[in-house]
Design a protein around this motif. Sequence first.
Motif, PDB file in Angstrom:
ATOM      1  N   GLU A   1      -2.785  -3.195  -4.042  1.00  0.00           N
ATOM      2  CA  GLU A   1      -3.433  -1.901  -3.801  1.00  0.00           C
ATOM      3  C   GLU A   1      -4.876  -1.906  -4.273  1.00  0.00           C
ATOM      4  N   ARG A   2      -5.139  -2.570  -5.389  1.00  0.00           N
ATOM      5  CA  ARG A   2      -6.533  -2.696  -5.847  1.00  0.00           C
ATOM      6  C   ARG A   2      -7.358  -3.513  -4.866  1.00  0.00           C
TER       7      ARG A   2
ATOM      8  N   PHE B   1       0.872  -1.174   0.000  1.00  0.00           N
ATOM      9  CA  PHE B   1       0.000   0.000   0.000  1.00  0.00           C
ATOM     10  C   PHE B   1       0.909   1.224   0.000  1.00  0.00           C
TER      11      PHE B   1
ATOM     12  N   ALA C   1      -8.355  -1.451  -1.895  1.00  0.00           N
ATOM     13  CA  ALA C   1      -9.488  -0.578  -2.212  1.00  0.00           C
ATOM     14  C   ALA C   1     -10.789  -1.379  -2.233  1.00  0.00           C
ATOM     15  N   ARG C   2     -10.740  -2.588  -2.773  1.00  0.00           N
ATOM     16  CA  ARG C   2     -11.937  -3.422  -2.834  1.00  0.00           C
ATOM     17  C   ARG C   2     -12.433  -3.773  -1.436  1.00  0.00           C
TER      18      ARG C   2
ATOM     19  N   SER D   1      -8.905   2.607   3.300  1.00  0.00           N
ATOM     20  CA  SER D   1      -8.530   3.939   2.806  1.00  0.00           C
ATOM     21  C   SER D   1      -7.236   4.421   3.440  1.00  0.00           C
TER      22      SER D   1
END
Length: 236
Positions: A171-172, A41, A175-176, A180
């Motif tokens: 990182e995706r 991240f 987010a899923r 944050s």
Amino acid sequence: MRVEIWSDIACPWCYVGKARFDKALAAFPHREQVEVVHRSFELDPGRAKDDIQPVITMLTKKYGMSEAQAEAGEDNLGAQAAAEGLPYRTRGRDHGSTFDMHRLLHHAREQGREAELLDLLYRANFAEERSVFGDDERLVGLATAAGLDEDAVRAVLADPEAYADGVRADEREAARLGASGVPFFVLDRKYGVSGAQPAEVFAQALTQAWGERPALQLIDDGAEACGPDGCAVPQR
């Protein structure tokens, strides 16, 4: 049980939070059956490799605080780190891109040396004088100290696409899952713990997640199998 931890080397609360989680895990009765996976991240994704500035300067610009406020915040973080037995330089640190560090951590995971490299990167960034940003030789030295092959490390650093997909995938996924910020802990993809919580909170989360693991449903139709006493011999 699997625990995934999203974090960034530039994140002081990740440094402190890892120490608190490690303390809880060390006291957990089933610790040998817990797999810990570190995920990438970036706090500043897309930051140029040569975009390096003092931490205090970064804080004043990014958050609109005064220099005195930024220094007070660093002093507080230093105290929090010290309470966990961690060294922390409250002045003179740099801030920059951590993308290459995350790529090296993915490489280290393949070699079974991820935990060693992560600890060295954290300590180098938060406790040591020489910056870890924009200095490939610094990263090579840390990676080889973690037990990685020097030529392989240099090859990763020389190829900006090496392990880049893995970093972006992490990182995706963060987010899923709704992360944050970091540190972000996910236990068995069932419970999420956000932030550098006290060790007691991590201990409670580990206990709860362990206790709620689904029981194994055994399907046994009498098929032949091998056991401590030997193998079943089919009868004609």
